[in-house]
Scaffold this active site. Structure first.
Site, short mmCIF file in Angstrom:
data_model
loop_
_atom_site.label_atom_id
_atom_site.label_comp_id
_atom_site.label_asym_id
_atom_site.label_seq_id
_atom_site.Cartn_x
_atom_site.Cartn_y
_atom_site.Cartn_z
N TYR A 136 0.86 3.72 2.22
CA TYR A 136 0.41 4.04 0.86
C TYR A 136 -0.86 3.25 0.52
O TYR A 136 -0.94 2.04 0.80
CB TYR A 136 1.55 3.76 -0.14
CG TYR A 136 1.04 3.74 -1.55
CD1 TYR A 136 0.26 4.79 -2.04
CD2 TYR A 136 1.29 2.67 -2.39
CE1 TYR A 136 -0.25 4.76 -3.32
CE2 TYR A 136 0.80 2.63 -3.68
CZ TYR A 136 0.01 3.69 -4.13
OH TYR A 136 -0.51 3.64 -5.40
N LYS B 212 9.78 6.96 -8.07
CA LYS B 212 9.85 8.21 -7.32
C LYS B 212 11.29 8.78 -7.33
O LYS B 212 11.80 9.07 -8.38
CB LYS B 212 9.33 7.96 -5.91
CG LYS B 212 8.01 7.12 -5.88
CD LYS B 212 6.84 7.96 -5.70
CE LYS B 212 5.47 7.31 -5.81
NZ LYS B 212 5.24 5.99 -6.19
C1 PLP Z 1 5.31 4.66 -0.25
C2 PLP Z 1 4.98 4.00 -1.57
N1 PLP Z 1 5.33 2.72 -1.76
C3 PLP Z 1 5.07 2.09 -2.90
C4 PLP Z 1 4.42 2.72 -3.94
C5 PLP Z 1 4.12 1.94 -5.18
O1 PLP Z 1 4.98 2.33 -6.22
P1 PLP Z 1 4.60 2.27 -7.77
O2 PLP Z 1 3.62 3.35 -8.04
O3 PLP Z 1 5.90 2.43 -8.45
O4 PLP Z 1 3.97 0.94 -8.01
C6 PLP Z 1 4.03 4.05 -3.78
C7 PLP Z 1 3.34 4.83 -4.84
O5 PLP Z 1 2.84 4.41 -5.79
C8 PLP Z 1 4.31 4.69 -2.55
O6 PLP Z 1 3.94 5.95 -2.34
N1 LIG Z 2 -4.49 5.52 -9.26
C1 LIG Z 2 -3.30 5.07 -8.58
C2 LIG Z 2 -2.83 6.11 -7.64
C3 LIG Z 2 -1.36 6.07 -7.48
S1 LIG Z 2 -0.76 6.97 -6.09
C4 LIG Z 2 0.97 7.04 -6.37
C5 LIG Z 2 1.82 7.36 -5.21
N2 LIG Z 2 2.15 6.22 -4.45
C6 LIG Z 2 1.36 8.43 -4.29
O1 LIG Z 2 1.37 8.23 -3.06
O2 LIG Z 2 1.02 9.50 -4.77
C7 LIG Z 2 -3.64 3.81 -7.82
O3 LIG Z 2 -4.81 3.46 -7.69
O4 LIG Z 2 -2.73 3.10 -7.40
#
Ligand code: PLP
Ligand SMILES: N[C@@H](CCSC[C@H](N)C(=O)O)C(=O)O
Length: 438
Positions: free
Chosen positions: A133, A232
Site C-alpha cells: 500500500y 476496510k
Molecule cells: C493494505 C492497506 N494497509 C493499510 C492501509 C491504511 O489504512 P487506513 O487508511 O485505515 O489508515 C491501507 C489503506 O489505507 C491499505 O490498503
Molecule cells: N490520499 C490517501 C489515499 C488513501 S488510499 C486508501 C486505501 N489504502 C487504498 O488502497 O485505496 C493517502 O494519501 O493516503
C-alpha cells in the site's frame, strides 16, 4: 461455576463444550483465545460484555474521564486515552476473532503501522515487499529518511529473496498478502520460519487488510503481529477510520499499548462502537462480496483481460494462497495495456464509484497509480512493475448483474473491447499494438 441446566435439552447436553470442558459457552471476554469454540461466523456476532442492564449492544462510554472511588485512583478506567470500556470490549471481541491473545485498536490503519514502527530503533533494518500500500511505503520512506532505519523493499513472493536480507539487525519483516494492488501472494509460514531461524528477535508483521480475519489468520501462520485497516472490511461501510493490531505475546502487546497510551491514538468510543457493529456483519458481507468478485474476475478473464485475483485458477500463486487463506477476498486488478483507455473505463462507470479504499459494501473502481499509490514516485513504480494502466476493482454487495452490466457498458464506451457480431465482447490487446479498428 456455571449454573446447572434446567431444560431437558440443557440437562442432556449439560454445560460441556465440544472439548468436554465445563466453561461458559463462548470465550469469557478476558480469555478470548482459549475460549473460542464456535465457528467464526457465529463468534463474529456473539458478544458478552457484562453490561449492568444487559444491553444487547455495548453502550458507548462517551466520556474522557472516569471518577475514582479513592484519592489514590486505581480504578480500571481513569482516562479514555488510557482505556475505555467500549474500546476494551471491541478489542476483546477482535482478539477472539483474530485468534490473538491481545488486540489493540487505534485511529486508522496507518496509526496501527505507526505504533508498530515505534518498536524500531535507529540502525534497525526492515524488510518489506516491493508491492505494498502506498501509505505504508510513504511511512517506511519517512522512517528511512528521518529515523535512520534501513528499509529493504524486495520481492517477498519468493521466501529465498527474504533469506538473503535477514540478519542480526533485522527488527521487522513487513508482509502484505495479497499485496495491494498487484494481488501477489506471500508465503507467511516460510518467511516467518526462516526469519525467526536466522534472527529469533525479528518480528514478522502481516498487514491482513485485504482478507480480514474471516479469511486469514496470520498469527496462526507464524506471524508475530497482524494489523489491519479497520476502515476496510472489518467495518464495511466506509463510515469510520480505524486500525487494529493483534499479537500473541503479552509483553509485546504491552509495548504496543504503551505507545498508544503515550501518543494518544487509541480508537474513540464512538468509532469503537461503530466498528463493533460493523464486525458483526463481516461474514455475510464478505460472502456476497467474494461471490460477486469471482463472477467479475471470471468475466474479465473470459473476454481476454489479464486479471489478478487469487480466486482464479490462472493466478500463479493460487495453491499458495489457498494453503493460507479461506477465501479470495473481493479486490482484483486488471490491465488494459493503455493508460488512456483505463482512465476512460474508470470514468465511464456509474455504479462503480471512483474511490480509494476497499472493503465497503459499495463497489469501487480506481487507478492505483493515480490514487492510492500516487505517493510512490513514478520512477519507483516503474522499477516495481506497478503498471500505470492498472485498474483496481473493489467489489461490493450489489446485485452482480447490475455490476456486470455497468462494467460492460463502461468497457464498450471506453473502446476497450470489441463487441462481437455473435454476441459478447473481446478485450483489445493494446499492449500488442492492436486497435479497435482491427
Ligand atoms: C493494505 C492497506 N494497509 C493499510 C492501509 C491504511 O489504512 P487506513 O487508511 O485505515 O489508515 C491501507 C489503506 O489505507 C491499505 O490498503
Ligand atoms: N490520499 C490517501 C489515499 C488513501 S488510499 C486508501 C486505501 N489504502 C487504498 O488502497 O485505496 C493517502 O494519501 O493516503
Amino acid at each position: 461455576m456455571t449454573t446447572p441446566p434446567t431444560s431437558d435439552l440443557g440437562k442432556a447436553l449439560g454445560k460441556l463444550d465440544i472439548d468436554g470442558n465445563n466453561l461458559p459457552p463462548s470465550p469469557a471476554p478476558s480469555t478470548p483465545r482459549n475460549g473460542r469454540r464456535y465457528a467464526l461466523a457465529t463468534e463474529l456476532v456473539y458478544t458478552e460484555h457484562g453490561d449492568q442492564y444487559n444491553a444487547s449492544s455495548m453502550p458507548i462510554y462517551q466520556t474522557a474521564t472516569f471518577k475514582q472511588s479513592s484519592g489514590a485512583g486505581g480504578s480500571e478506567y481513569d482516562y479514555t486515552r488510557s482505556g475505555n470500556p467500549t474500546r476494551s470490549h471491541l478489542e476483546k471481541h477482535l482478539a477472539k476473532i483474530m485468534s490473538a491473545n491481545r488486540c489493540l485498536t487505534v485511529s486508522s490503519g496507518m496509526a496501527a503501522m505507526d505504533v508498530i514502527s515505534r518498536l524500531l530503533r535507529p540502525g534497525d533494518e526492515v524488510i518489506a515487499g516491493d508491492d505494498l500500500y502506498g501509505g505504508t511505503n510513504r511511512l517506511l520512506k519517512y522512517l528511512s529518511t528521518h529515523g535512520d532505519i534501513v528499509v529493504h523493499h524486495i520481492d517477498t513472493t519468493n521466501p529465498e529473496n527474504v533469506r538473503g536480507y535477514v540478519n542480526d539487525k533485522t527488527k521487522l519483516v513487513l508482509l502484505e498478502t495479497p499485496t495491494n494492488p498487484l494481488i501477489k501472494i506471500v508465503d507467511i509460514p516460510s518467511i516467518a520460519r526462516l526469519a525467526h531461524e536466522i534472527n529469533p528477535a525479528a518480528l514478522v508483521a502481516v498487514d491482513n487488510t485485504m482478507l480480514s480475519p474471516l479469511l486469514q489468520n496470520p498469527l496462526d501462520l507464524g506471524a508475530d503481529i497482524v494489523y489491519e485497516s479497520g476502515t476496510k472490511y472489518l467495518s464495511g461501510h466506509h463510515d469510520l477510520m480505524a486500525g487494529v493490531i493483534a499479537v500473541n505475546s503479552l509483553p509485546l502487546g504491552e509495548k504496543l499499548y504503551f505507545t498508544i497510551n503515550a501518543s494518544g491514538c487509541g480508537l474513540s468510543p464512538f468509532d469503537s462502537w461503530l466498528l463493533m457493529r460493523g464486525v458483526k456483519t463481516l461474514g455475510v458481507r464478505m460472502e456476497k462480496q467474494q461471490a460477486n468478485a469471482m463472477r467479475i474476475a471470471t468475466f474479465l478473464e473470459d473476454i481476454g483481460f489479464k486479471v489478478r485475483y487469487p480466486g482464479l485458477r490462472s493466478h500463479p500463486q493460487y495453491d499458495l494462497h489457498w494453503s493460507m487463506a479461506r477465501g479470495a477476498g473481493a479486490v482484483l486488478s486488471f490491465e488494459t495495456g493503455d493508460v488512456d483507455i483505463s482512465e476512460k473505463i474508470v470514468e465511464a462507470t456509474r455504479l462503480w464509484a471512483i474511490s480509494v479504499s476497499f472493503g465497503c459494501v459499495n463497489s469501487l473502481i480506481s487507478m492505483p497509480t493515480r490514487m492510492s499509490h500516487a505517493s510512490i514516485d513514478a520512477k519507483t513504480r516503474k522499477e516495481r512493475n506497478l503498471a500505470e494502466d492498472l485498474i483496481r476493482l473493489c467489489v461490493g454487495i450489489e446485485d452482480c448483474e447490475d455490476l456486470l452490466d455497468d462494467l460492460q457498458t463502461a468497457l464498450v464506451k471506453a473502446g476497450a473491447v470489441r463487441v462481437m457480431p455473435e454476441g459478447g465482447m473481446q478485450a483489445i490487446d493494446f499492449a500488442a499494438g492492436e486497435t479497435l479498428a482491427q
